[in-house]
Every structure is written in structure tokens, then in C-alpha cells.
Write an enzyme that holds these catalytic residues in place. Sequence first.
Site, PDB file in Angstrom:
ATOM      1  N   GLY A  74       0.813  -1.214   0.000  1.00 36.17           N
ATOM      2  CA  GLY A  74       0.000   0.000   0.000  1.00 36.17           C
ATOM      3  C   GLY A  74       0.840   1.254   0.000  1.00 36.17           C
ATOM      4  O   GLY A  74       0.394   2.322   0.437  1.00 36.17           O
ATOM      5  N   THR A  76       1.929   3.324  -2.422  1.00 31.55           N
ATOM      6  CA  THR A  76       1.421   4.451  -3.202  1.00 31.55           C
ATOM      7  C   THR A  76       0.287   5.153  -2.467  1.00 31.55           C
ATOM      8  O   THR A  76       0.220   6.394  -2.430  1.00 31.55           O
ATOM      9  CB  THR A  76       0.931   3.973  -4.586  1.00 31.55           C
ATOM     10  OG1 THR A  76       1.941   3.177  -5.204  1.00 31.55           O
ATOM     11  CG2 THR A  76       0.598   5.146  -5.481  1.00 31.55           C
ATOM     12  N   TRP A  77      -0.597   4.376  -1.877  1.00 27.64           N
ATOM     13  CA  TRP A  77      -1.734   4.898  -1.119  1.00 27.64           C
ATOM     14  C   TRP A  77      -1.272   5.721   0.087  1.00 27.64           C
ATOM     15  O   TRP A  77      -1.738   6.837   0.315  1.00 27.64           O
ATOM     16  CB  TRP A  77      -2.599   3.713  -0.682  1.00 27.64           C
ATOM     17  CG  TRP A  77      -3.811   4.028   0.134  1.00 27.64           C
ATOM     18  CD1 TRP A  77      -4.623   5.118   0.027  1.00 27.64           C
ATOM     19  CD2 TRP A  77      -4.360   3.219   1.183  1.00 27.64           C
ATOM     20  NE1 TRP A  77      -5.654   5.044   0.938  1.00 27.64           N
ATOM     21  CE2 TRP A  77      -5.514   3.890   1.664  1.00 27.64           C
ATOM     22  CE3 TRP A  77      -3.989   1.999   1.746  1.00 27.64           C
ATOM     23  CZ2 TRP A  77      -6.297   3.371   2.699  1.00 27.64           C
ATOM     24  CZ3 TRP A  77      -4.778   1.483   2.767  1.00 27.64           C
ATOM     25  CH2 TRP A  77      -5.914   2.163   3.238  1.00 27.64           C
ATOM     26  N   HIS A 136      12.467   1.726   0.851  1.00 31.72           N
ATOM     27  CA  HIS A 136      12.083   0.342   1.154  1.00 31.72           C
ATOM     28  C   HIS A 136      13.090  -0.346   2.082  1.00 31.72           C
ATOM     29  O   HIS A 136      12.981  -1.546   2.333  1.00 31.72           O
ATOM     30  CB  HIS A 136      11.992  -0.475  -0.138  1.00 31.72           C
ATOM     31  CG  HIS A 136      10.745  -0.243  -0.929  1.00 31.72           C
ATOM     32  ND1 HIS A 136       9.503  -0.073  -0.361  1.00 31.72           N
ATOM     33  CD2 HIS A 136      10.546  -0.180  -2.289  1.00 31.72           C
ATOM     34  CE1 HIS A 136       8.587   0.087  -1.310  1.00 31.72           C
ATOM     35  NE2 HIS A 136       9.197   0.031  -2.480  1.00 31.72           N
ATOM     36  N   ARG A 158       1.511  -5.408   5.812  1.00 31.56           N
ATOM     37  CA  ARG A 158       0.277  -5.998   5.284  1.00 31.56           C
ATOM     38  C   ARG A 158       0.312  -7.524   5.442  1.00 31.56           C
ATOM     39  O   ARG A 158       1.393  -8.109   5.551  1.00 31.56           O
ATOM     40  CB  ARG A 158       0.169  -5.617   3.800  1.00 31.56           C
ATOM     41  CG  ARG A 158      -1.092  -6.040   3.082  1.00 31.56           C
ATOM     42  CD  ARG A 158      -0.990  -5.651   1.613  1.00 31.56           C
ATOM     43  NE  ARG A 158      -2.238  -5.845   0.888  1.00 31.56           N
ATOM     44  CZ  ARG A 158      -2.381  -5.647  -0.420  1.00 31.56           C
ATOM     45  NH1 ARG A 158      -1.351  -5.238  -1.144  1.00 31.56           N
ATOM     46  NH2 ARG A 158      -3.551  -5.840  -1.008  1.00 31.56           N
ATOM     47  N   SER A 166       0.295  -9.560  -4.555  1.00 34.54           N
ATOM     48  CA  SER A 166       0.471  -8.263  -5.197  1.00 34.54           C
ATOM     49  C   SER A 166       1.876  -8.129  -5.781  1.00 34.54           C
ATOM     50  O   SER A 166       2.052  -7.612  -6.892  1.00 34.54           O
ATOM     51  CB  SER A 166       0.223  -7.149  -4.171  1.00 34.54           C
ATOM     52  OG  SER A 166       0.339  -5.883  -4.766  1.00 34.54           O
ATOM     53  N   ARG A 286      -3.321  -2.086  -8.665  1.00 37.33           N
ATOM     54  CA  ARG A 286      -3.936  -3.329  -9.135  1.00 37.33           C
ATOM     55  C   ARG A 286      -5.364  -3.419  -8.580  1.00 37.33           C
ATOM     56  O   ARG A 286      -6.282  -2.858  -9.132  1.00 37.33           O
ATOM     57  CB  ARG A 286      -3.099  -4.558  -8.748  1.00 37.33           C
ATOM     58  CG  ARG A 286      -3.496  -5.812  -9.538  1.00 37.33           C
ATOM     59  CD  ARG A 286      -2.578  -6.981  -9.213  1.00 37.33           C
ATOM     60  NE  ARG A 286      -2.786  -7.516  -7.888  1.00 37.33           N
ATOM     61  CZ  ARG A 286      -3.709  -8.431  -7.576  1.00 37.33           C
ATOM     62  NH1 ARG A 286      -4.492  -8.917  -8.520  1.00 37.33           N
ATOM     63  NH2 ARG A 286      -3.840  -8.863  -6.346  1.00 37.33           N
TER      64      ARG A 286
END
Length: 320
Positions: A74, A76-77, A136, A158, A166, A286
Site C-alpha cells: 500500500g 502508493t496509497w 524500502h 500488510r 500483489s 492493481r
Amino acid sequence: MSTLDPSFSQHLQEDELTPDQYGDFISSLPTTGFLSQYRGFWFPTKFMQGVLSLRKHFQAHDTDILMMTPPKVGTTWLKAILFAILNRKHHLDLQKHPLLTNNPHILVPYLDLHLYNKKEVPDLTTYPSPRLFSAHLPYTLLPTSVKNSKCKIVYLYRNPKDTFVSLWHFLEKIGMTTDSFEETFDKFCQGVSNFGPYWDHVLSYWNESLEKSQRILCLRYEELKEQPTTHLKRIAEFLGCPFSSEEETKGMINDISRLCSFDYLSKLEVNKSGTTHNMKNESLFRRGEVGDWVNYLTPQMSEKLDNIFKEKFHGTGLKF
């Protein structure tokens, strides 16, 4: 001719490397497919120079806000959420918000994948305070200046099953794997994945957050998705810019939640076309659904991951 003898490159301190020695050092690392192993973690080989340069040169400011994630949880969110929260007083008109015309990865740049991978010592003086960057890297490999500063870190993790599915789709879409789904799964279970082992990455931040809760905020994707407004308030308070009662009354938290929602962002033209850092923007979105793994993993695969993470997280208090 090689400027670095591979036989002793592993023992050479990275801060002793000169720019023309990076290539030799990286080529001496253990590799599999598109990944290189460095200090216990697997990194995309094409980003290793950025990792080394970041660790060597980045000087953290006490006011910095760093968003850290493993891939495909997640990222980008959360970039959109953090940018919107921090800059809300500058962009009161949501019809003209920068997120409508800029991919979140442009507004919150990667230190490792972009800035330091593009140039050994990028110019960061143009970024306004508080500077908002992402990476990251696992906590153990963050630059010393970050660990010694008062900067704040927001970390997102997650469910490993959705994370793996994903990641598989993403790697296949951008051509960074030649392995089958089953082969990629087996490697993931062995800890061989982008910026993995996944469990070590998560634990590196989780364990630190237990001792440094004022500096490190760990968020779970599923909880953020289930109660976005609650966690947006929590994020703003952690960052030192809590929503005022007036902002809450005007519905600003809900407005930001809608603006940054996966569904809304994924339908914007800027995120359906074009590229960011040589990746098609559409590949960054996605489905974003919780529990989508049931459509891909066999019962045996699911049980295998359950057993791995039950063992790795035993006694940590961390659950999925």
C-alpha cells in the site's frame, strides 16, 4: 579492469568505496535472478547503488518524515495520505490538489529507488521542511544519521499472503521475474524476495517501534483500510499536526480520505497513463483488496505461510 578484488570486497566497508568501485562491489554480492543479497536482505540489483549511496551520504534532519515500507503493502496509497495530511493547509481547494495531476511517487520521492540511485549525492536543499521521503530499506540498514536523529518514521505492513500476490503480479507486469508463480512463492517462503525476507523487514520496524513509539509509527494495511478516518487522525497526531476541531467539523478528514482512496486515485488519468521512474503508472495500482490471496494461493500454500509467520512472529505481539 576491476578496481575492486571480489575476494575481499565483502570485508570492505561501504563508506570506503569510491563511486567507480560500486559496480565491482555490487557484482561481488550473491545473486539470484534480479536480486542481490546484501547484509541479510535481498535487493533488486539495479537499485543497489542507490542503497549504498543512501546509506553513505544521506543526512537526516530532525524534522524529516520518512515513510518506510516493504514493497506492495500500500506504498502508493500511504504516500498520498501523508502528502495530503502534511500539506493540507497549502491545498485547501481539493479540486486543484497536486494529487490530481501528480503520481504520489513524484510528490513523495524514493530515496533508494530514485534520488540516490540517480545520483550519488543528490541535491535535497530544494525540499521544504518538513521533508517527506520514502524508502524500502529495513530499519537495520537505515543510514546512521536517521537512527541518531529525531526524525519520524511511518511504517506500513500488510498480510503476507496479499503482499506476496500483489508482488507477484507487479514483478510479472514490469518484467522483473522469469519464475513461475509457484517458484516465486517458494522463494518468498525462503526469504528471497524484493527487500526480503518479508518477516525480517516487518520485525525490524516493529521491534524498534516498541521502544521508540514517539519516533516510529507502525500501521497495518487492513486496519487503515477498515477505519481510514480513525487512522488518518492517528497519523496526523503522530506527525505533530493534529486535525483541529474546526477541520473535523468541516469534514476535512473525510475529504482527504476520499481524495487518497485507492478507488479514486486509480481512476485519475495521471495514474492510468504515463510513467514514473521508468515504470508505467498503471502498474502501481492493481486491486488493493483485502483477502484477494484466496483467489491465488492453494490451501497448502496458505498453511505454509501461516506456519512460517506463526514461528517468526511468536512472542512479538505482532499479528496479521
